[in-house]
Motif scaffolding. Sequence first.
Motif, PDB file in Angstrom:
ATOM      1  N   LYS A 123     -49.756 -59.539  41.543  1.00  0.00           N
ATOM      2  CA  LYS A 123     -48.316 -59.641  41.318  1.00  0.00           C
ATOM      3  C   LYS A 123     -47.963 -59.443  39.846  1.00  0.00           C
ATOM      4  N   LYS A 124     -48.861 -59.851  38.973  1.00  0.00           N
ATOM      5  CA  LYS A 124     -48.585 -59.772  37.529  1.00  0.00           C
ATOM      6  C   LYS A 124     -48.483 -58.333  37.044  1.00  0.00           C
ATOM      7  N   ASP A 178     -57.888 -66.934  46.779  1.00  0.00           N
ATOM      8  CA  ASP A 178     -57.066 -65.806  47.223  1.00  0.00           C
ATOM      9  C   ASP A 178     -55.698 -65.855  46.560  1.00  0.00           C
ATOM     10  N   ASP A 179     -55.179 -67.067  46.323  1.00  0.00           N
ATOM     11  CA  ASP A 179     -53.908 -67.209  45.599  1.00  0.00           C
ATOM     12  C   ASP A 179     -54.053 -66.674  44.169  1.00  0.00           C
ATOM     13  N   TRP A 236     -52.994 -68.616  35.391  1.00  0.00           N
ATOM     14  CA  TRP A 236     -52.628 -68.886  36.785  1.00  0.00           C
ATOM     15  C   TRP A 236     -52.489 -70.386  37.028  1.00  0.00           C
ATOM     16  N   ILE A 237     -53.440 -71.165  36.535  1.00  0.00           N
ATOM     17  CA  ILE A 237     -53.384 -72.626  36.717  1.00  0.00           C
ATOM     18  C   ILE A 237     -52.120 -73.197  36.073  1.00  0.00           C
ATOM     19  N   GLN A 238     -51.747 -72.657  34.919  1.00  0.00           N
ATOM     20  CA  GLN A 238     -50.540 -73.122  34.231  1.00  0.00           C
ATOM     21  C   GLN A 238     -49.282 -72.903  35.066  1.00  0.00           C
TER      22      GLN A 238
END
Length: 319
Positions: free
Chosen positions: A39-40, A31-32, A141-143
Amino acid sequence: MINIERWILIRNLFIIGNGFDLAHGMKTSYDDFYQYIKKKYSNLEEENNNLPEAIFGRKGGITYDEKELTEYMLNLLNHTGEWNKFESNLGEIDFFYDDYSEPVFDKEGDPDISKTMILNESKSSVYPELCYNLKSLFKEWIQKIRILKRYRQEYFENKFKKNNLFFTFNYTKTLEKLYNIPLENILHIHGTLPKDLIFGHNLKLEDIEIESENIGIEYSGLEHVIYDCKNIFRKKIDEIIKKYEFFFDKIQKYNVEKIYIYGFSFSEIDLPYLSEIIKNTPNNIIWEITFHNKNDKEIFFKKLRRLGIKKKNIKLLQL
């Protein structure tokens, strides 16, 4: 008299899942990821049913608008299932869910399959782009996920020793950055940055094949493209296990006496890895698993029993 050499070599194996990062206050749920995407892009249209159109460059190259690719993929995912089942949903996406496709008709008003196939072939390049765009967003996203020193927890500082082995499903470097675990003692089974990240479903190839007679005429010619897309998101678990055979050998050769599991959800997708670990550990080894609620406790216990772990060797602790 204590055998000091043997004591030093005793290694516990820690199996780490996403709940471990979440317990450290990190935004690592699917969900994040979904919220990150929203948001992007400003004014994101999640109900966009229009297949992104190709942008032809002056030198003949084809590109697509990244936002349009994202909108269309989100639309497909939102119609597949909840985001907490993101990985398994990638194997169930209905790529034929759209408002644009219709067959080409001949002079008599009958569907012309050949011309329909030609038309669809001309649009087929967008499907892989949908998939690769999602993979790119995932890595991005992970970055962005922050790992702060203040997240470190005393419980794990006392539990983790540098001579332990760590089998983690997480893409983040929480173990390395917060607890200074040596790289050679960690296996990121699905990758970590800057390398490629593996995520998706575990359907077999025969389960993602699409038969022409099972789809509408308006989608003729797209069968192989959709197959390729679903294969992009397929976790090739047998190949992954073979690739990291050295680590499973290490588990077997070292004196592992206990296995701890933190934050692992026991999803069906990832159970084959546990089976491989079981093959490489003694059958009397103790498995200590943490859980948050009674429902999880029951599920975890049943799955371990199904994998062949004896009842007396399972220890469940609520955190």
